[in-house]
Design a protein around this motif. Sequence first.
Motif, PDB file in Angstrom:
ATOM      1  N   ALA A  32       0.836  -1.206   0.000  1.00  0.00           N
ATOM      2  CA  ALA A  32       0.000   0.000   0.000  1.00  0.00           C
ATOM      3  C   ALA A  32       0.869   1.254   0.000  1.00  0.00           C
ATOM      4  CB  ALA A  32      -0.925   0.007   1.216  1.00  0.00           C
TER       5      ALA A  32
ATOM      6  N   ARG B 171       1.369   5.506   0.688  1.00  0.00           N
ATOM      7  CA  ARG B 171       1.038   6.358   1.829  1.00  0.00           C
ATOM      8  C   ARG B 171      -0.414   6.819   1.767  1.00  0.00           C
ATOM      9  NH1 ARG B 171       5.012  11.267   3.203  1.00  0.00           N
ATOM     10  NH2 ARG B 171       6.359   9.450   3.460  1.00  0.00           N
TER      11      ARG B 171
ATOM     12  N   GLU C  98      -2.905   5.331   0.306  1.00  0.00           N
ATOM     13  CA  GLU C  98      -3.783   4.185   0.570  1.00  0.00           C
ATOM     14  C   GLU C  98      -3.819   3.860   2.055  1.00  0.00           C
ATOM     15  OE1 GLU C  98      -3.541   1.697  -3.637  1.00  0.00           O
ATOM     16  OE2 GLU C  98      -1.879   1.566  -2.214  1.00  0.00           O
ATOM     17  N   TRP C  99      -2.709   4.081   2.753  1.00  0.00           N
ATOM     18  CA  TRP C  99      -2.699   3.880   4.204  1.00  0.00           C
ATOM     19  C   TRP C  99      -3.570   4.921   4.912  1.00  0.00           C
ATOM     20  CZ3 TRP C  99      -2.323   0.402   7.619  1.00  0.00           C
ATOM     21  CH2 TRP C  99      -1.479  -0.711   7.450  1.00  0.00           C
TER      22      TRP C  99
ATOM     23  N   THR D 277      -7.009   3.721   4.445  1.00  0.00           N
ATOM     24  CA  THR D 277      -7.213   2.539   5.290  1.00  0.00           C
ATOM     25  C   THR D 277      -7.491   2.933   6.736  1.00  0.00           C
ATOM     26  OG1 THR D 277      -5.749   1.193   3.899  1.00  0.00           O
ATOM     27  CG2 THR D 277      -6.123   0.426   6.151  1.00  0.00           C
TER      28      THR D 277
ATOM     29  N   LYS E 257      -3.397  -5.455  -2.195  1.00  0.00           N
ATOM     30  CA  LYS E 257      -2.319  -4.944  -1.345  1.00  0.00           C
ATOM     31  C   LYS E 257      -1.971  -5.992  -0.286  1.00  0.00           C
ATOM     32  CE  LYS E 257      -2.262  -1.110  -3.594  1.00  0.00           C
ATOM     33  NZ  LYS E 257      -1.123  -0.751  -4.458  1.00  0.00           N
TER      34      LYS E 257
ATOM     35  N   GLU F 105      -0.920  -5.711   2.668  1.00  0.00           N
ATOM     36  CA  GLU F 105      -1.351  -5.406   4.036  1.00  0.00           C
ATOM     37  C   GLU F 105      -2.782  -5.830   4.342  1.00  0.00           C
ATOM     38  OE1 GLU F 105       1.609  -2.066   2.916  1.00  0.00           O
ATOM     39  OE2 GLU F 105       0.086  -3.301   1.938  1.00  0.00           O
TER      40      GLU F 105
END
Length: 217
Positions: free
Chosen positions: A97, A99, A101-102, A105, A150, A152
């Motif tokens: 992922a 930054r 996308e985090w 999330t 992803k 994660e």
Amino acid sequence: MNLHPWIQLLTNQFQQTTFWEWAAVILSVAEVLLAKANNLWLYPTGIAGTLISIYVLLIAGLYAESALNVYYVVMSVYGWVYWIKKRDEPPVKISWATRSEWVITLLIVFVGWAVLYFILKNYTKSNVPLWDSWVSSTAWAGMWLLARRKLENWILLNVSNLFAIPLLFYKKLALFGLLTVFLFIVAFAGFYQWLEIWKKDRSKVSPSGGDLEGASL
């Protein structure tokens, strides 16, 4: 350590297990095995199991978990249709992922947790609103990452599983609890399997961005 009280508790919970809980768990295990075999029947099997799970979870008072399973049904129908249309095309590459996308999330996790908690606390009879909403919000985040391929996603899904296991036993859904233990283990295997695929994909690409397999020696 005296294990007898725990064994007795588990035995009592199994004795209280309903036909519908057995059906949901058997179908869910079948779905996982079919998914591992890359078999299209994983979708109708999963949809049937999830619909039954919604009923079981509503009876147990796990309203956020029920809502989460409604989402599973929608995504399973979508996946079934998408599979039929796109199964002969190359899959989306597995990646880590970004930054941004985090950020999304974490927003899904914490905003979702707050919204679900507010709804459960004020508009349902749930006696575990904080716990139930956390399990669901982390699972939603994991599924979003899964849809984007992803790595994660497995981490977020296992955060959800880790909290779901004691919650399900607390609600006397022993089979669902054991199923979640199974899914917890599968998620670890999934993470390392995806990691190996990512490493292999990386090894095929040269530092300049070319394909090593197609490079001349």
